[in-house]
Motif scaffolding. Sequence first.
Motif, PDB file in Angstrom:
ATOM      1  N   ASP A  82       0.800  -1.214   0.000  1.00 37.70           N
ATOM      2  CA  ASP A  82       0.000   0.000   0.000  1.00 37.70           C
ATOM      3  C   ASP A  82       0.836   1.268   0.000  1.00 37.70           C
ATOM      4  O   ASP A  82       0.322   2.361  -0.207  1.00 37.70           O
ATOM      5  CB  ASP A  82      -0.925   0.025   1.219  1.00 37.70           C
ATOM      6  N   HIS A  84       3.107   1.711  -2.147  1.00 38.32           N
ATOM      7  CA  HIS A  84       3.555   1.822  -3.539  1.00 38.32           C
ATOM      8  C   HIS A  84       5.068   1.672  -3.652  1.00 38.32           C
ATOM      9  O   HIS A  84       5.704   2.296  -4.490  1.00 38.32           O
ATOM     10  CB  HIS A  84       3.113   3.163  -4.149  1.00 38.32           C
ATOM     11  N   SER A 248     -11.830   2.101  -3.782  1.00 37.41           N
ATOM     12  CA  SER A 248     -11.819   2.665  -2.438  1.00 37.41           C
ATOM     13  C   SER A 248     -13.248   2.792  -1.916  1.00 37.41           C
ATOM     14  O   SER A 248     -14.147   3.248  -2.631  1.00 37.41           O
ATOM     15  CB  SER A 248     -11.136   4.036  -2.448  1.00 37.41           C
ATOM     16  N   SER A 300      -7.609  -2.226   3.401  1.00 37.94           N
ATOM     17  CA  SER A 300      -6.326  -1.642   3.038  1.00 37.94           C
ATOM     18  C   SER A 300      -6.265  -0.198   3.497  1.00 37.94           C
ATOM     19  O   SER A 300      -7.291   0.463   3.684  1.00 37.94           O
ATOM     20  CB  SER A 300      -6.144  -1.726   1.515  1.00 37.94           C
ATOM     21  N   THR A 301      -5.058   0.313   3.657  1.00 33.19           N
ATOM     22  CA  THR A 301      -4.896   1.719   4.036  1.00 33.19           C
ATOM     23  C   THR A 301      -5.360   2.668   2.942  1.00 33.19           C
ATOM     24  O   THR A 301      -5.551   3.852   3.186  1.00 33.19           O
ATOM     25  CB  THR A 301      -3.422   2.023   4.361  1.00 33.19           C
ATOM     26  N   THR A 302      -5.549   2.181   1.734  1.00 33.16           N
ATOM     27  CA  THR A 302      -6.048   3.017   0.636  1.00 33.16           C
ATOM     28  C   THR A 302      -7.557   3.178   0.684  1.00 33.16           C
ATOM     29  O   THR A 302      -8.119   3.956  -0.086  1.00 33.16           O
ATOM     30  CB  THR A 302      -5.676   2.412  -0.725  1.00 33.16           C
TER      31      THR A 302
END
Length: 321
Positions: A82, A84, A248, A300-302
């Motif tokens: 996450d 990248h 998201s 996810s953190t996204t």
Amino acid sequence: MNLRRIFPAAALLAMTATVTACGVQESGLETGGKTPKQVTMNEQQAIDRAEEIIHQAVDGMSPAPTLERIGPAPVGPCIARDDHGPDDRVQVTVVYKLTGVPGREAQKLVRQARDAWLKRGHKYNTSGEADWPGPFPAIYMRTEPDDFWMDAMTGVVDRAKGEGLASLKVTSPCFLPPGKSSGSTAADPVALEESQADDPARRRALGHSSRVYDVLRAGSAPTRPGEGLSTVRDEAGASVHHAWSTESLPEDVRVRALARAQAYFQREGWIVRHVPTREGTPAVVARHPEEGTIAQVAASTTGAVRVAVTTPANGPASADV
């Protein structure tokens, strides 16, 4: 009901040895949207540190257990991406089961592991303890500041007698080994290959992914680095791995989606457990009792929900989709 209680020891240990679920650890990340940590180490340093953390828990145990390594080679590709980071980052996961002691002593070993780690200054992660007063306790912790995560848990051997099998797992943060460039797309030492279209394991993995997609009720996001379909080969054999993410989603929608995924797996007879995450919402990890397929669904953190399905390449043809 705590879902850990339905796991026999063999299933629990098999899932413990699995590569960290997508989004479960989010290794190498700061919380709260801060800049990702830049982790510098080589593979041997990561293995040595993981072994050190294991021995911090084991060396003072009474009765003294025997360490028996389980799972594939400890170094594998980084799954939690996450931040990248470059695709050739790797992670170390070291897993042992503690043998040579009576099954009724397993819970004591897990509690001794916790006490030893706390004495070293290690911290609880988000979820802290699970089933602590019962006969099959589990503990989830992390080190500071180097951010290795560790579990100590008890698999059920004989519920009536309160006998179990203790295991310890340590997972490193994701790191870029010396000599690796940030532009590389391969992750050694695990080889990734494109799966053949007529491969039964491929159809099995995609079929399970499709059903998870249906129950999540969320659109899929474009494929990101590290996602897609591949064959993973290591010393333990070959598996087909399929990873993807939803778009998201608002927090309440993510929570409901994960609840639907859990309900689906339970309804279909999968063995289901929760794994703590830094996002606060536990990831759902499920194992198909006949195929050996493992599905992992995590926030996810996204803001997305990330899905990973891994099935043995030599699984039963009857499970084909």
